[in-house]
Design a protein around this motif. Structure first.
Motif, PDB file in Angstrom:
ATOM      1  N   GLU A  55      -0.404  12.986  -2.745  1.00 50.16           N
ATOM      2  CA  GLU A  55      -0.046  13.095  -1.325  1.00 50.16           C
ATOM      3  C   GLU A  55      -1.180  13.710  -0.514  1.00 50.16           C
ATOM      4  O   GLU A  55      -1.453  13.265   0.605  1.00 50.16           O
ATOM      5  CB  GLU A  55       1.216  13.933  -1.134  1.00 50.16           C
ATOM      6  CG  GLU A  55       2.486  13.185  -1.416  1.00 50.16           C
ATOM      7  CD  GLU A  55       3.712  13.958  -0.983  1.00 50.16           C
ATOM      8  OE1 GLU A  55       3.713  15.209  -1.103  1.00 50.16           O
ATOM      9  OE2 GLU A  55       4.671  13.319  -0.531  1.00 50.16           O
ATOM     10  N   ALA A  56      -1.848  14.722  -1.048  1.00 48.67           N
ATOM     11  CA  ALA A  56      -2.970  15.342  -0.334  1.00 48.67           C
ATOM     12  C   ALA A  56      -4.110  14.357  -0.172  1.00 48.67           C
ATOM     13  O   ALA A  56      -4.720  14.256   0.893  1.00 48.67           O
ATOM     14  CB  ALA A  56      -3.440  16.599  -1.075  1.00 48.67           C
TER      15      ALA A  56
ATOM     16  N   GLY B 149       0.820  -1.207   0.000  1.00 50.75           N
ATOM     17  CA  GLY B 149       0.000   0.000   0.000  1.00 50.75           C
ATOM     18  C   GLY B 149       0.848   1.248   0.000  1.00 50.75           C
ATOM     19  O   GLY B 149       2.084   1.177   0.009  1.00 50.75           O
ATOM     20  N   ARG B 150       0.163   2.379   0.031  1.00 51.84           N
ATOM     21  CA  ARG B 150       0.860   3.671   0.071  1.00 51.84           C
ATOM     22  C   ARG B 150       0.572   4.431   1.353  1.00 51.84           C
ATOM     23  O   ARG B 150       1.152   5.476   1.599  1.00 51.84           O
ATOM     24  CB  ARG B 150       0.472   4.508  -1.137  1.00 51.84           C
ATOM     25  CG  ARG B 150       0.998   3.878  -2.406  1.00 51.84           C
ATOM     26  CD  ARG B 150       0.815   4.754  -3.583  1.00 51.84           C
ATOM     27  NE  ARG B 150       1.414   4.085  -4.737  1.00 51.84           N
ATOM     28  CZ  ARG B 150       1.321   4.523  -5.957  1.00 51.84           C
ATOM     29  NH1 ARG B 150       0.658   5.613  -6.218  1.00 51.84           N
ATOM     30  NH2 ARG B 150       1.887   3.862  -6.936  1.00 51.84           N
TER      31      ARG B 150
ATOM     32  N   GLU C 255      11.237   5.550  -5.887  1.00 49.74           N
ATOM     33  CA  GLU C 255      11.881   6.380  -4.873  1.00 49.74           C
ATOM     34  C   GLU C 255      11.050   6.347  -3.593  1.00 49.74           C
ATOM     35  O   GLU C 255       9.862   6.688  -3.594  1.00 49.74           O
ATOM     36  CB  GLU C 255      11.983   7.829  -5.364  1.00 49.74           C
ATOM     37  CG  GLU C 255      12.598   8.768  -4.354  1.00 49.74           C
ATOM     38  CD  GLU C 255      12.557  10.218  -4.802  1.00 49.74           C
ATOM     39  OE1 GLU C 255      12.794  11.077  -3.951  1.00 49.74           O
ATOM     40  OE2 GLU C 255      12.265  10.472  -5.980  1.00 49.74           O
ATOM     41  N   LYS C 256      11.667   5.927  -2.492  1.00 47.28           N
ATOM     42  CA  LYS C 256      10.949   5.891  -1.217  1.00 47.28           C
ATOM     43  C   LYS C 256      10.973   7.259  -0.556  1.00 47.28           C
ATOM     44  O   LYS C 256      12.023   7.905  -0.483  1.00 47.28           O
ATOM     45  CB  LYS C 256      11.557   4.848  -0.274  1.00 47.28           C
ATOM     46  CG  LYS C 256      11.189   3.437  -0.638  1.00 47.28           C
ATOM     47  CD  LYS C 256      11.596   2.463   0.453  1.00 47.28           C
ATOM     48  CE  LYS C 256      11.069   1.082   0.134  1.00 47.28           C
ATOM     49  NZ  LYS C 256      11.383   0.109   1.186  1.00 47.28           N
ATOM     50  N   THR C 257       9.806   7.696  -0.117  1.00 48.54           N
ATOM     51  CA  THR C 257       9.668   8.946   0.631  1.00 48.54           C
ATOM     52  C   THR C 257       8.770   8.670   1.846  1.00 48.54           C
ATOM     53  O   THR C 257       7.655   9.192   1.936  1.00 48.54           O
ATOM     54  CB  THR C 257       9.070  10.069  -0.239  1.00 48.54           C
ATOM     55  OG1 THR C 257       7.822   9.598  -0.790  1.00 48.54           O
ATOM     56  CG2 THR C 257      10.002  10.473  -1.364  1.00 48.54           C
ATOM     57  N   PRO C 258       9.245   7.831   2.778  1.00 50.85           N
ATOM     58  CA  PRO C 258       8.416   7.461   3.921  1.00 50.85           C
ATOM     59  C   PRO C 258       8.146   8.646   4.843  1.00 50.85           C
ATOM     60  O   PRO C 258       9.023   9.481   5.067  1.00 50.85           O
ATOM     61  CB  PRO C 258       9.241   6.387   4.624  1.00 50.85           C
ATOM     62  CG  PRO C 258      10.647   6.655   4.233  1.00 50.85           C
ATOM     63  CD  PRO C 258      10.578   7.240   2.849  1.00 50.85           C
ATOM     64  N   ARG C 259       6.931   8.691   5.345  1.00 46.43           N
ATOM     65  CA  ARG C 259       6.531   9.775   6.238  1.00 46.43           C
ATOM     66  C   ARG C 259       5.669   9.159   7.348  1.00 46.43           C
ATOM     67  O   ARG C 259       4.644   8.552   7.066  1.00 46.43           O
ATOM     68  CB  ARG C 259       5.738  10.807   5.443  1.00 46.43           C
ATOM     69  CG  ARG C 259       5.317  11.999   6.249  1.00 46.43           C
ATOM     70  CD  ARG C 259       4.601  13.008   5.372  1.00 46.43           C
ATOM     71  NE  ARG C 259       5.573  13.644   4.492  1.00 46.43           N
ATOM     72  CZ  ARG C 259       5.283  14.195   3.327  1.00 46.43           C
ATOM     73  NH1 ARG C 259       4.064  14.188   2.873  1.00 46.43           N
ATOM     74  NH2 ARG C 259       6.204  14.758   2.597  1.00 46.43           N
ATOM     75  N   ALA C 260       6.102   9.311   8.597  1.00 43.38           N
ATOM     76  CA  ALA C 260       5.308   8.898   9.753  1.00 43.38           C
ATOM     77  C   ALA C 260       4.648  10.143  10.327  1.00 43.38           C
ATOM     78  O   ALA C 260       5.319  11.163  10.537  1.00 43.38           O
ATOM     79  CB  ALA C 260       6.194   8.240  10.802  1.00 43.38           C
ATOM     80  N   CYS C 261       3.354  10.064  10.569  1.00 47.82           N
ATOM     81  CA  CYS C 261       2.585  11.232  11.008  1.00 47.82           C
ATOM     82  C   CYS C 261       1.876  10.924  12.324  1.00 47.82           C
ATOM     83  O   CYS C 261       0.924  10.147  12.357  1.00 47.82           O
ATOM     84  CB  CYS C 261       1.572  11.612   9.941  1.00 47.82           C
ATOM     85  SG  CYS C 261       2.324  11.962   8.335  1.00 47.82           S
ATOM     86  N   LEU C 262       2.355  11.524  13.415  1.00 44.54           N
ATOM     87  CA  LEU C 262       1.766  11.355  14.736  1.00 44.54           C
ATOM     88  C   LEU C 262       0.952  12.599  15.069  1.00 44.54           C
ATOM     89  O   LEU C 262       1.417  13.728  14.846  1.00 44.54           O
ATOM     90  CB  LEU C 262       2.854  11.151  15.788  1.00 44.54           C
ATOM     91  CG  LEU C 262       3.517   9.779  15.855  1.00 44.54           C
ATOM     92  CD1 LEU C 262       4.266   9.428  14.591  1.00 44.54           C
ATOM     93  CD2 LEU C 262       4.441   9.700  17.061  1.00 44.54           C
TER      94      LEU C 262
ATOM     95  N   MET D  97       2.826   6.874   5.529  1.00 45.00           N
ATOM     96  CA  MET D  97       2.533   6.924   4.100  1.00 45.00           C
ATOM     97  C   MET D  97       3.818   7.073   3.312  1.00 45.00           C
ATOM     98  O   MET D  97       4.819   7.584   3.818  1.00 45.00           O
ATOM     99  CB  MET D  97       1.535   8.035   3.759  1.00 45.00           C
ATOM    100  CG  MET D  97       1.996   9.443   3.935  1.00 45.00           C
ATOM    101  SD  MET D  97       0.641  10.605   3.582  1.00 45.00           S
ATOM    102  CE  MET D  97       1.513  11.812   2.607  1.00 45.00           C
ATOM    103  N   ASP D  98       3.765   6.573   2.097  1.00 41.45           N
ATOM    104  CA  ASP D  98       4.862   6.718   1.146  1.00 41.45           C
ATOM    105  C   ASP D  98       4.221   6.674  -0.232  1.00 41.45           C
ATOM    106  O   ASP D  98       3.897   5.612  -0.747  1.00 41.45           O
ATOM    107  CB  ASP D  98       5.892   5.606   1.314  1.00 41.45           C
ATOM    108  CG  ASP D  98       7.122   5.814   0.447  1.00 41.45           C
ATOM    109  OD1 ASP D  98       7.028   6.565  -0.553  1.00 41.45           O
ATOM    110  OD2 ASP D  98       8.171   5.222   0.757  1.00 41.45           O
TER     111      ASP D  98
END
Length: 165
Positions: free
Chosen positions: A129-130, A43-44, A68-75, A60-61
């Motif tokens: 991304e949005a 998944g993304r 290209e990996k652009t991992p983002r953890a959102c707390l 999300m990525d």
């Protein structure tokens, strides 16, 4: 790390509001497991409630499938601004496998969040991304993208989903 079990709709956890995370909580192992789970699914995006964790976090990525990996953890993420312009995209969900629907959402958002090291971020997101961030934030509020559909559309999609299970 570990791949976690992804809950499938209509599990009641998916309709439950997630609680805020205490500042400074060490969630690095959970975040790593969630990334492993998301990539394995594949998944993304993946929200805490989807793996039975009723905390306000998602990972999300949006680019890894293109190389290209652009991992983002959102707390404790929050959207502080939404554009008036809407964009309709086909959405799917790891918790509702095989069901896709056209969903209209704001084309751009500004989101504020902390990463797994409690560094604060604020960024204007656009494009996929949005859409992804809004989809994952919905999970934290106990909503799934099916909630945006008319009764008729939802009935048709759920009939197909249930037949495939």
């Amino acid at each position: 790390m570990a791949v976690m079990k992804i809950l499938h709709w209509p599990d009641p956890v998916l309709a439950t509001m997630a609680g805020r995370i205490d500042p400074g909580a060490d969630l690095r192992a959970l975040v790593a497991d969630m990334f492993d789970t998301m990539y394995a699914a594949p998944g993304r995006g993946l929200a805490g409630p989807q793996v039975g964790v009723l905390k306000r976090l998602f990972v999300m990525d949006c680019t890894w499938k293109e190389g290209e990996k652009t991992p983002r953890a959102c707390l404790n993420p929050q959207i502080t601004w939404r554009s008036d312009e809407l964009v309709t995209r086909e959405e799917g969900c790891l918790s509702i496998p095989g069901v896709l629907a056209e969903i209209a959402r704001p084309a751009e958002v500004v989101m504020r969040w902390h990463d797994e090291n409690w560094v604060e971020h604020e960024e204007k997101l656009s494009g996929f991304e949005a859409t992804c961030a809004q989809h994952e934030l919905d999970h934290l509020d106990g909503r799934v993208y099916l909630d945006y559909l008319s009764d008729g559309q939802r009935t048709d999609l759920l009939a197909a989903y249930e037949a495939a299970q």
